[in-house]
Design an enzyme around this catalytic site. Structure first.
Site, short mmCIF file in Angstrom:
data_model
loop_
_atom_site.label_atom_id
_atom_site.label_comp_id
_atom_site.label_asym_id
_atom_site.label_seq_id
_atom_site.Cartn_x
_atom_site.Cartn_y
_atom_site.Cartn_z
N GLN A 44 0.83 -1.20 0.00
CA GLN A 44 0.00 0.00 0.00
C GLN A 44 0.87 1.26 0.00
O GLN A 44 0.39 2.33 -0.31
CB GLN A 44 -0.94 0.01 1.22
CG GLN A 44 -2.01 -1.07 1.16
CD GLN A 44 -2.97 -1.08 2.35
OE1 GLN A 44 -3.25 -2.13 2.89
NE2 GLN A 44 -3.50 0.07 2.74
N ARG A 54 -9.40 -0.68 7.57
CA ARG A 54 -10.37 0.24 6.99
C ARG A 54 -10.73 1.38 7.94
O ARG A 54 -11.90 1.71 8.13
CB ARG A 54 -11.64 -0.49 6.55
CG ARG A 54 -12.32 0.31 5.45
CD ARG A 54 -13.38 -0.46 4.75
NE ARG A 54 -13.84 0.36 3.63
CZ ARG A 54 -14.20 -0.12 2.46
NH1 ARG A 54 -14.18 -1.40 2.23
NH2 ARG A 54 -14.61 0.67 1.51
N CYS A 55 -9.71 1.94 8.55
CA CYS A 55 -9.95 3.13 9.35
C CYS A 55 -8.63 3.86 9.46
O CYS A 55 -7.60 3.35 9.10
CB CYS A 55 -10.48 2.80 10.73
SG CYS A 55 -9.22 2.37 11.93
N GLU A 61 -13.14 5.00 4.51
CA GLU A 61 -13.18 4.33 5.80
C GLU A 61 -14.36 4.73 6.67
O GLU A 61 -14.71 4.02 7.61
CB GLU A 61 -11.85 4.57 6.51
CG GLU A 61 -10.75 3.87 5.72
CD GLU A 61 -9.36 4.38 5.99
OE1 GLU A 61 -9.25 5.47 6.58
OE2 GLU A 61 -8.41 3.71 5.61
#
Lengths: 169, 286, 808
Positions: free
Chosen positions: C237, C384-385, C760
């Protein structure tokens, strides 16, 4: 390990006869991806739960990570690479997934589309519930499925020559 | 996850398969749909030296009627069970059960024989076979023999099959017209084994339960035939008290493990709830 | 002009710029199986690596015998910690300032830890060879309960840092302690709590889960012994950070390290860190001079590479009798596993947990976090945050519900009473953040109206009465959550990763014929950057999006950037695109002025070109300007048309939203059914509404999974339970609810295009919404808090404790 003889396999993939020499334990997904270099189908879970490796084999949707290449001897296989028309025109499902935003990372997409392909052959006019049930062997981590359902509805309408009605939110 | 090496055999007849499995002995495993065995091999929890693939034997496939009996070949897939009109008319509980097994892809490959014969207590068909009083036809070194489903299961992955034997077909005796049936399965998601499940087949006469057979899935080392629970219901009009007593009798024989599906106490209680719901639904259908 | 001259609207539509539902360019390859993921890449002579992993959670390694494995034909090497020690690579730095073992050195600290790395001609031989490596262990007492980690007699886990009592974030209190972090005014908070009329205090456990993208972590390293070049393909990523770290560890100049992140099959935070598999494939390739591929299987993914959460949050609120919140205290015990491998900005040991005052004007607050080691896999990544934001939002959104219950007040009304008001922005929170913009009342009221909130409460009251009369065995829960996110890390004054400031970048080059390429420091894992970034350029520069190629994930061509996670791509890289575009536009204005023979101040930008003020017919388009930029000498201007921007944001962005869930629970089975879910998101300026909706669907589905059952469990011996897709809850289309989406738009005042990021939010807001629905369903029976995950058996157990099965 090397004492076991390799076996010769022949099958039809996307309309072409292919053959290879494989260990009996060679998984079909590895034969397709690494011998035939058709890398559209993926491995996601290794245990037969996610469906990313789904291929269409003799009219059935099959998880090719849970099948040996030798079991596919003589069979006829369609992979995602064989779904578009020979002139390159996309299949209605390929178009539908794009139009309805039915994919994000793309990793589950080939398996999902091939599964939907068989579903629509068996049931050309599925309800939303039938679509959800019909693709329940395929996991998607990105989309939440809602747009995949719409993509399949779009494709069903296109294949049936009817007007696609987007469900009201 | 990569399986260990093995030699692959693909016999063309039952006799050829029986001879192979007999001569190869305990190092060989029959391969049906492969959706239980192959993941186990990939985890190297199963490492057979020989696989005898039964897919090339046409006699092992298909559904037919012989007199009152329904005979189903061991290699008949769940998808074929779902599609069979004969079964839909005669033994509809098989369709209802098949639809809650695994997922669409696995139902194309997974076979009735694999589901009933590999002895996994999580499989759904053994309980159903017990309620139907099905008989299993088995072939091996000594030829063919028939074992009642209610006597087949001895422990987790431990059945009446002797080394070298394999299942050829399942025979289901005729069911009375208008019988009621249900398979109630609690699971976490599509593809999961049951937290607990209950199969029931019953008949009614003048609003009273005349016959009843009940069995439970995945709450013990094998599917459990719930005889006492069924006896409690026979003769009842399905009043709340007898239903509660039947559910309690089913819970009494359940001995599930605590696992990701819940505690033993929870899964036991769910076995009772599934029994009550299955019986109610079967009663309405009868 | 004539009839064929396109109208303004037509010209604008042709661009497919910001605000339009542009179809994704990525889909053309993905729908045809032509994506290019790491495991799709096959290099000549490529070898495969596989790990021998620990059977035990805590054990001393007595002996490793690799001789049988090495003797297997086709095996090229077997690496152990002893092979890595001379290279000083048996440990690697983590993003959190700790070190993590690459291959276990003398001890194993969690089950499935990497012990040896086998390299073979193909993956089948490698799998056979790992079975032949013999490892002799001496079992040690495992530590799995974080509450016992700092006991006097707790087993010592990290012998490698035993005597090092000064950690990366200050002094360590105990040999299993990692850090203590405090924010806010403890004394003032204690004073408020000493006198407040109403107080609540509960411990909420945000359980351990895992991002589990459908593609696992993988890498392919190829070292060329002749040129000294190292090429690494991987599921990264943040590819540039990987290049820097690899260069620092290997001593290979950064100019000779080429990192390529091809298509990535989902990330969700799993692919930010550096893992032993990456390091071992690189080392093996350098040693053997051949390409070496490493591909995780699913069990390895779930049990080793980066879990998320595992926060035990004791949360207190103080309020007046009529529900005005006066103060907050929060104490967190954080279970980090065997190494501190959180993927937070380096100075933030608990990420942005200090956003835990949420959307409310809480005047006084104090937060304290202790991190401890246990015999579990390491991680603590932002699934996802944005860096512990989901934990923070869960804490405050549960606490507000509990307070409402105690006050006998409706929880939506309690929120409305305490929201930060529109006119208070920019708002400085008690724990140190400056919220950029918001209109919480507008969003909440719109959402309440849309779901018919008051009617739902009336229906619930009726159903509860029916339940109490014994007429139904179903109870109804209404989940409410209102979240404020903090994303777009971040200003390099307070956000860095191992000293690298968290800016991001964009380089745009306009070709002579008017098409363009934009190269980025970020990396999409499914977010559709190739589509949306082009939309920003299209609007900014008047070039149709379909003539703009977006390239990411190639460190040889892209400008340096910090990658994609924490919803930072739009807030940071999106801003870099706008700023780079504006540099180009400034030059275009000079060129246009020359071509139109006017002063540049006499020009107006008009969609896709410049026009002379007051003379709309006297204009010149971008295409002509681009051609001139290259092929027409212009006084005082160098040829060419390109720009690069490194954007260091002045502040974070603060997306927010109001979510509502209606749930029915069968108390006899514990099964919960989501009847309705409504999500209103405000992510500022909306670049592509179709993609935003898709992100919200996906985030809500992951939130549903996490709240309702997705869990990595350990037994008391430290065995990891359920690390496969049989047990780890990833919902299918059948379980997944239907999602309703809505929005308001409050642009970020400090962002060049006003965008805040959205990927997110649905996860951050969704998790407490589901949990609040479950808790709300049972609150009328006296329940105050039930921990996640809310799988059926735990809901049933809660109902059992409340005595709800007695009547059945």
């Amino acid at each position: 390990m090397s004492k076991i003889q390799k076996m010769h396999v022949t099958m039809t993939v996307n309309g072409e006869t292919v053959e290879g020499l494989v260990e009996p334990r060679t998984l079909l997904i590895h034969f397709i991806r690494e011998h035939l270099l058709l890398t559209g189908a993926h491995i996601g879970c290794d245990t037969g739960h996610c469906g990313a490796c789904t291929l269409d084999i003799d009219g059935k949707s099959v998880k090719s990570c849970t099948m040996f290449a030798v079991q596919a001897e003589g069979s006829s296989i369609v992979t995602i690479e064989g779904l578009a028309a020979p002139d390159g025109t996309l299949h209605a499902l390929q178009e539908g997934f794009r139009m309805m935003h039915g994919l994000q990372c793309g990793y589950c997409t080939p398996g999902m589309i091939l599964r939907a392909h068989r579903l629509l052959i068996e049931n050309p006019n599925p309800t939303e519930a039938e679509i959800r049930f019909g693709i329940s062997g395929n996991l998607c981590r990105c989309t939440g499925y809602q747009n995949i359902v719409r993509a399949i509805q779009y494709a069903a309408a296109k294949l049936n020559g009817t007007q696609f009605q987007e469900a009201a939110e | 996850m990569i399986p260990g090496a093995f030699t692959y055999h693909r016999p063309k007849s039952i006799d050829e398969a029986a001879a192979l499995l007999t001569s190869l002995g305990e190092e060989a495993r029959p391969l049906a749909g492969g959706h239980s065995l192959i993941p186990m091999m990939k985890l190297r929890m199963a490492t057979p030296e020989h696989l005898v693939d039964l897919a090339g034997i046409p006699e092992l496939k298909g559904v037919c009627q012989n007199g009152g009996d329904i005979i189903i070949g061991a290699m008949t897939t769940q998808a074929e069970l779902i599609a069979s009109e004969l079964l839909a008319a005669q033994v509809p509980i098989l369709r209802e059960t098949s639809l809650v097994i695994a997922d669409p892809q696995i139902r194309y490959c997974g076979t009735l024989g694999g589901n009933v014969a590999n002895g996994d207590p999580g499989n759904d068909m053994p309980a159903v076979m017990m309620t139907l009083d099905a008989r299993y036809t088995i072939v091996g070194e000594k030829g063919r023999r028939v074992i009642p489903s209610r006597e087949f299961y001895q422990g987790a992955y431990y059945t009446a099959l002797e080394p070298g034997e394999f299942l050829v077909s399942v025979t289901i005796p005729a069911l009375p017209d208008g019988h009621g049936f249900a398979y109630e399965k609690m699971k976490r998601k599509v593809g999961d084994y049951a937290t607990a499940a209950a199969a029931v087949v019953l008949t009614k006469k003048d609003g009273v339960i005349a016959t009843c057979a009940l069995a439970l899935t995945n709450v013990g080392d094998t599917a459990l035939f719930a005889e006492e629970a069924a006896q409690i219901l026979i003769g009842s009009r399905l009043d709340a008290a007898s239903l509660a007593r039947a559910a309690a009798a089913a819970e009494a024989i359940a001995a599930p493990a605590t696992d990701g599906r819940g505690t033993a106490a929870y899964r036991t209680s769910i076995a009772g709830v599934m029994v009550a719901r299955a019986v109610r639904r079967a009663f309405e259908r009868a | 002009m004539n009839d064929l001259t396109p109208t303004k609207e037509q010209r604008e539509a042709r661009l497919e710029g910001m605000g339009c539902k542009r179809k994704r360019v990525e889909d053309i390859r993905f729908t045809q199986g032509k994506g290019n993921y790491v495991d799709d890449i096959k290099l000549p002579g490529m070898l495969f690596g596989d790990f021998v992993r620990s059977t035990y959670a805590h054990a001393r390694i007595k002996r490793i015998d690799t001789s049988k494995a090495k003797a297997l034909p086709g095996v090229r090497a077997v690496l152990t910690a002893d092979d890595l020690k001379p290279l000083n690579l048996h440990y690697m730095p983590t993003l959190a300032g700790d070190v993590a073992a690459v291959l276990a050195d003398e001890k194993v600290l969690f089950q499935n830890q990497e012990v040896a790395f086998v390299v073979a001609d193909d993956r089948y031989i490698a799998a056979d060879a790992i079975e032949l490596v013999e490892v002799e262990y001496e079992e040690l007492e495992p530590l799995t309960n974080p509450f016992k980690a700092m006991d006097a007699d707790a087993p010592l886990l990290r012998e490698d840092i035993k005597g090092k009592m000064e950690g990366a974030h200050g002094p360590r209190k105990h040999y299993n302690h990692i850090f203590n972090w405090q924010v806010g005014d403890r004394e003032a908070a204690d004073d408020i709590f000493a006198s407040a009329p109403v107080k609540t205090k509960d411990t909420y456990w945000y359980h351990r889960t895992h991002p589990s993208p459908l593609e696992t972590c993988q890498s392919l390293a190829s070292y060329d012994k002749v040129t000294g070049h190292l090429t690494i393909y991987g599921t990264f990523q943040a590819p540039h950070v990987v290049r820097t770290v690899v260069s620092m560890l290997s001593g290979i100049p950064e100019s000779k390290v080429h990192v390529i992140a091809p298509d990535i099959g989902g990330g969700f935070g799993n692919k930010v860190g550096v893992y032993p598999g990456y390091v071992c494939s690189i080392v093996a390739s350098i040693v053997l001079g051949k390409p070496v591929k490493w591909v995780e299987d699913r069990m390895e993914n779930l049990s080793t590479t980066s879990f998320a959460r595992d926060y035990h949050m004791t949360t207190e609120l103080a309020s007046t009798q009529d529900g005005k919140i006066l103060g907050m205290r929060c104490y967190v015990l954080a279970d980090h596993g065997a190494f501190d491998a959180c993927a937070d900005p380096t100075k933030w040991p608990a990420g942005f947990m200090n956003i835990c005052t949420g959307s409310y004007g809480i005047p006084v607050a104090h937060l304290e976090v202790d991190g401890v080691y246990t015999n579990k896999a390491s991680g603590g990544v932002a699934y996802r945050c944005s860096f512990r934001v989901t934990e923070a939002v869960y804490a405050i959104e549960r606490a507000v519900e509990v307070l409402a219950q105690k006050l006998g007040m409706d929880s939506a009304d309690l929120r409305l009473k305490n929201f930060i008001r529109r006119e208070q922005f920019p708002y400085k929170s008690a724990l140190g953040w400056e919220y950029d913009s918001g209109d919480y009342h507008l969003a909440m009221n719109k959402a309440m109206e849309a779901v018919g909130y008051r009617q739902l409460r009336a229906e619930q009251a009726e159903k509860r009465a029916a339940f109490q009369r014994g007429e139904t065995r179903e109870v109804m829960g209404i989940g409410v959550s209102f979240f404020t996110e903090i994303v777009g890390a971040g200003p390099s004054k307070n956000c860095d990763i191992l000293g690298v400031g968290m800016f991001d970048s964009c380089e745009i080059r306009i070709h002579p014929t008017g098409s363009a390429i934009a190269r980025m420091g970020t990396k999409s894992q499914g977010q559709g950057h190739e589509t949306t970034y082009a939309q920003i350029v299209a609007t900014e520069l008047g070039i149709p999006a379909d003539q703009i190629q977006v390239e990411e994930g190639n460190t040889d061509t892209a400008p340096y950037g910090l990658g994609t996670y924490g919803s930072r791509s739009t807030p940071v890289a999106g801003a870099a695109i706008a700023m780079a575009s504006r540099k180009i536009r400034a030059k275009m204005q000079m060129i246009a002025a020359h071509l139109l023979e006017v002063h540049h101040n006499d020009l107006d930008w008009d969609i896709d070109g410049y026009q002379v003020k007051g003379l709309p017919e006297k204009r010149i388009g971008v295409k002509e300007i681009a051609w001139a930029a290259y092929h027409q000498p212009i006084p005082n201007l160098e040829p060419g048309l390109e720009a690069v921007n490194y954007y260091d944001p002045p502040n974070m962005t603060y997306p927010f939203g109001a979510y509502f869930c209606v749930m029915d629970i069968d108390v006899d089975t514990g099964a919960a059914k989501v009847r309705r879910f409504y999500a209103l998101d405000d992510c500022g300026t909306r670049i592509n509404p179709m993609i935003i909706e898709g992100q919200v669907h996906g985030g809500l589905t992951e939130a549903f999974a996490v709240a309702m059952g997705q869990e990595i469990r350990y037994d008391a011996a430290g065995n990891v339970m359920g690390a496969s897709f049989m047990d780890f809850f990833v919902p299918t289309a059948v379980e997944t609810p239907h999602w309703e989406t809505d929005f308001t738009v409050t642009p970020s005042p400090h962002h060049p295009i006003g965008a805040k990021g959205v990927g997110e939010s649905p996860h951050v807001g969704g998790v407490p919404c589901f949990s609040n629905a479950v808790n709300d369903a049972l609150s009328f029976c006296g329940s105050v808090h039930i921990d996640m995950p809310h799988d059926a058996w735990r809901i049933w157990e809660a109902a059992e404790k409340l005595g709800l099965h007695k009547a059945a």
